[in-house]
Design an enzyme around this catalytic site. Structure first.
Site, mmCIF file in Angstrom:
data_model
loop_
_atom_site.group_PDB
_atom_site.id
_atom_site.type_symbol
_atom_site.label_atom_id
_atom_site.label_comp_id
_atom_site.label_asym_id
_atom_site.label_seq_id
_atom_site.Cartn_x
_atom_site.Cartn_y
_atom_site.Cartn_z
ATOM 1 N N LEU A 1 0.852 -1.195 0.000
ATOM 2 C CA LEU A 1 0.000 0.000 0.000
ATOM 3 C C LEU A 1 0.886 1.243 0.000
ATOM 4 O O LEU A 1 1.684 1.442 0.915
ATOM 5 C CB LEU A 1 -0.919 0.016 1.215
ATOM 6 C CG LEU A 1 -1.804 -1.217 1.428
ATOM 7 C CD1 LEU A 1 -2.771 -0.986 2.585
ATOM 8 C CD2 LEU A 1 -2.572 -1.584 0.158
ATOM 9 N N GLN B 1 -5.460 3.526 -6.823
ATOM 10 C CA GLN B 1 -6.570 3.781 -5.894
ATOM 11 C C GLN B 1 -7.050 5.208 -6.198
ATOM 12 O O GLN B 1 -6.312 6.174 -6.002
ATOM 13 C CB GLN B 1 -6.100 3.673 -4.442
ATOM 14 C CG GLN B 1 -7.222 3.838 -3.446
ATOM 15 C CD GLN B 1 -6.718 4.007 -2.004
ATOM 16 O OE1 GLN B 1 -5.548 4.302 -1.761
ATOM 17 N NE2 GLN B 1 -7.612 3.819 -1.048
ATOM 18 N N GLY C 1 4.115 0.796 2.126
ATOM 19 C CA GLY C 1 5.223 1.452 1.423
ATOM 20 C C GLY C 1 6.102 2.293 2.325
ATOM 21 O O GLY C 1 7.213 2.646 1.960
ATOM 22 N N ASP C 2 5.617 2.617 3.517
ATOM 23 C CA ASP C 2 6.399 3.494 4.391
ATOM 24 C C ASP C 2 7.015 2.745 5.577
ATOM 25 O O ASP C 2 7.402 3.344 6.565
ATOM 26 C CB ASP C 2 5.539 4.669 4.885
ATOM 27 C CG ASP C 2 4.350 4.238 5.733
ATOM 28 O OD1 ASP C 2 4.160 3.019 5.924
ATOM 29 O OD2 ASP C 2 3.617 5.122 6.206
ATOM 30 N N ASN D 1 6.335 8.702 8.836
ATOM 31 C CA ASN D 1 5.269 9.681 8.616
ATOM 32 C C ASN D 1 5.835 11.085 8.448
ATOM 33 O O ASN D 1 5.338 11.868 7.672
ATOM 34 C CB ASN D 1 4.258 9.667 9.768
ATOM 35 C CG ASN D 1 3.458 8.362 9.766
ATOM 36 O OD1 ASN D 1 3.032 7.887 8.721
ATOM 37 N ND2 ASN D 1 3.291 7.781 10.931
ATOM 38 N N LYS E 1 38.470 10.752 -10.029
ATOM 39 C CA LYS E 1 37.184 10.654 -10.730
ATOM 40 C C LYS E 1 37.352 9.813 -11.987
ATOM 41 O O LYS E 1 38.295 10.040 -12.747
ATOM 42 C CB LYS E 1 36.689 12.051 -11.105
ATOM 43 C CG LYS E 1 35.293 12.030 -11.699
ATOM 44 C CD LYS E 1 35.071 13.084 -12.771
ATOM 45 C CE LYS E 1 35.496 12.596 -14.126
ATOM 46 N NZ LYS E 1 35.162 13.502 -15.228
ATOM 47 N N HIS F 1 49.255 12.499 -1.714
ATOM 48 C CA HIS F 1 48.722 13.766 -1.190
ATOM 49 C C HIS F 1 48.334 14.762 -2.264
ATOM 50 O O HIS F 1 48.953 14.835 -3.312
ATOM 51 C CB HIS F 1 49.689 14.459 -0.208
ATOM 52 C CG HIS F 1 51.044 13.847 -0.116
ATOM 53 N ND1 HIS F 1 51.536 13.306 1.039
ATOM 54 C CD2 HIS F 1 52.008 13.663 -1.053
ATOM 55 C CE1 HIS F 1 52.754 12.824 0.823
ATOM 56 N NE2 HIS F 1 53.058 13.022 -0.427
#
Ligand code: UD1
Ligand code: CA
Length: 434
Positions: free
Chosen positions: A8, A75, A104-105, A228, A335, A347
C-alpha cells in the site's frame, strides 16, 4: 500455497512536507519502496502489486525500469487502507491462496519475520497480524486480546478510549490473509468512524463475528518503524545503519566508530578491512579484503580491490577502480579513473578521466587537467612512472612507462617511455636599480 504481496503506497505523506512522494524518500541511498519490493521478492510470490494514487502514475515507468514484473493498481481516492486493498483485488482474486499486505512506508521489515508470518497461516488461522510492543506506542492502532490471549479486534488510536490506549500491543499494519476469506469479508468494512475512512483493521472484528480465526505475531519494534515525518525518516535511517553495522561486524570487518560511518544499501566490504571514524559510503561501492579506509573519506561508485589504504580525507567519485595495494592519501580526488596495482597518490592531487599504471608514484599537487572548457579529455600514465610534485598534466595526454617528470612541470605533449623531463629552472637576474 501461492502468495500475492500487496504494497500500500497511495497515501499522501503530507507530514514529510516534501515535493517528493513519500515512498521515494531514501534509506541508505535507496527508495523506501524499493527496500520493501526487494524483501517481498525473496518470498517468491506469484505477484507483487503496488497500490498507488492517480497522482503517482507518472512514476510507474521509473519503478518498472527497476522491477519490470511489478503490477500497479491505482486507488482513485485515498479512502483508507481497506479501500486501498479492495482496489487491488482484481489483480489477485482467483489467482492466489494467500495475500500479504505491506506498507510502502515501513521499509525495515525483515524477510525472516515475513516468513514466520506466512507460516502462521499453516495453522488454523485465517489471518495473522504482525504486532510490536514499543515503549511509546504513540498513535499506532492497538491490538486487543481476550483473557485467553486470542485476538478480539484492532482499535485505531483515534477511536480508542483512554484505557484502550494503555495497551501497548500495537498493529504494525502488516497482515497476511487467506485470500478466500479476505475477499468474502472485505466489503463489509464501513467508514463509520471519526476519520470517515475504511480501516482495514476493522476486518478483525468482522472475522470474529464469522468465526474466523485471527492470530498475531510479535516482532522487534525497530522492524516496524514507519515513516510519517522527517523525524521518523531519520529514525528509520539510524536503525538501517545499525543493521548494516551488525551485518559487517559479523562478516569480519572492523568498524572503529559505528556512529559516524554511513553505509548505502548496496555497500560491499571484504574481510579484515578496517573502517575508521567518519567515512561515507555512497551508492555502488565495493571494497575488497584487508583495506583501510581512513577518516573523512567519501566514496561513490567505486571498486577498491584488496590491501589498499585510502585516506584520510580522500574523495573517490563514480566509475573509479582502485586495484590491489594502492595508496591514496589525504586531499586526493579521483574521478572516473583506474589506478593500477601498487600505485601511490599520497597527497593533494586531482586525477580525473585517467589511468595510472602499476607502481607509479604521483607527487603532491599533481593535477590532471582533464577539462579544456568544452570536452573532458583522458590522461594515460604508464607503469613505474614518477610524476614530480606540482605537475600539470594537460589532457589528452599519454605518458610512457618508466618516465620521470620533474617537479613543477607543465606537460602538454605525449611523453615516450623511459624519458626524463625536468622543468624550467628559475631564472636569476640581478636587479639593476641596486
Ligand atoms: C495504519 C493502521 C494502524 C497501524 C499503523 C502502523 C489502519 C486503519 N491503521 O495507520 O493500525 O498501527 O498503520 O503504521 O490500517 N494507504 C493507501 N491508501 C489509503 C490510505 C493509506 O494506500 O487510502 C497506504 C499509505 O500509503 C501507507 C499505508 O497505507 O503506506 C498506511 O496508511 P497510513 O495513513 O500511514 O496509516 P496509519 O494512520 O499510519
Ligand atoms: Ca503510517
Amino acid at each position: 500455497m501461492s502468495l500475492a504481496v500487496i504494497i500500500l503506497a497511495a497515501g499522501k505523506g503530507k507530514r514529510l512536507n516534501s515535493e517528493k512522494y513519500k515512498v521515494f524518500h531514501e534509506i541508505g541511498n535507496f527508495p523506501m519502496l524499493y527496500h520493501i519490493v526487494n524483501t517481498a521478492k525473496q518470498l517468491n510470490p506469484k505477484r507483487i502489486i503496488i497500490v498507488i494514487s492517480e497522482a503517482m502514475k507518472g512514476h510507474e515507468k521509473e519503478i518498472k525500469k527497476k522491477f519490470p514484473d511489478l503490477k500497479f493498481c491505482i486507488q482513485k481516492r485515498q479512502l483508507g487502507t481497506a479501500n486501498a486493498l479492495d482496489s487491488a483485488k482484481t489483480y489477485f482474486k482467483n489467482e492466489v491462496k494467500k495475500v500479504l499486505v505491506l506498507y510502502g512506508d515501513t521499509p525495515l521489515i525483515k524477510l525472516a519475520t515475513l516468513r514466520k508470518l506466512e507460516n502462521k497461516l499453516k495453522n488454523k488461522s485465517d489471518m495473522c497480524i504482525l504486532t510490536m510492543k514499543p515503549k511509546d506506542p504513540k498513535q499506532y492502532g492497538r491490538v486487543v486480546l481476550n483473557t485467553k490471549k486470542k485476538v478480539e479486534k484492532i482499535i485505531e488510536f483515534t477511536e480508542a478510549s483512554t484505557d484502550e490506549k494503555k495497551n501497548n500491543l500495537c498493529n504494525s499494519g502488516i497482515m497476511i490473509f487467506k485470500s478466500f476469506e479476505l475477499l468474502k469479508y472485505i466489503n463489509q468494512i464501513s467508514n463509520n468512524n471519526s476519520k470517515k475512512e475504511y480501516f482495514l483493521t476493522d476486518i478483525v472484528e468482522i472475522f470474529k463475528k464469522n468465526k474466523k480465526v485471527t492470530d498475531y505475531l510479535v516482532c522487534e519494534y525497530e522492524e516496524t518503524l514507519g515513516v510519517n515525518d522527517r523525524d521518523d525518516l531519520l529514525k528509520v535511517e539510524t536503525n538501517f545503519q545499525k543493521v548494516k553495522v551488525k551485518e559487517f561486524l559479523s562478516r569480519g570487518i572492523t568498524i572503529l566508530d559505528k556512529k559516524s560511518v554511513y553505509f548505502s544499501y548496496d555497500t560491499k566490504i571484504g574481510k579484515d578491512s578496517v573502517i575508521y571514524p567518519n567515512v561515507y559510503f555512497g551508492k555502488e561501492v565495493e571494497v575488497g579484503k584487508n583495506v583501510k579506509i581512513k577518516s573523512f573519506t567519501h566514496l561513490e561508485g567505486t571498486i577498491i580491490k584488496n590491501n589498499c589504504e585510502i585516506g584520510p580525507f580522500a574523495r573517490i567519485r563514480p566509475d573509479s577502480t582502485i586495484y590491489d595495494s594502492v595508496r591514496i592519501g589525504n586531499f586526493v580526488e579521483i574521478k572516473k579513473s583506474k589506478i593500477k596495482n601498487n600505485a601511490k597518490i599520497p597527497h593533494l592531487s586531482y586525477v580525473g578521466d585517467s589511468t595510472v599504471g602499476c607502481e607509479t608514484n604521483i607527487g603532491a599537487g599533481t593535477i590532471t587537467c582533464n577539462y579544456d572548457g568544452v570536452r573532458k579529455n583522458k590522461t594515460k600514465i604508464g607503469k613505474n612512472c614518477f610524476i614530480g610534485s606540482n605537475t600539470s598534466l594537460i589532457a589528452p595526454l599519454s605518458i610512457g612507462d618508466n618516465a620521470i617528470i620533474g617537479a613543477g612541470s607543465v606537460i602538454k605533449k605525449n611523453v615516450s617511455k623511459s624519458v626524463i623531463i625536468y622543468g624550467k629552472p628559475k631564472i636569476i637576474r640581478k636587479n639593476k636599480k641596486n
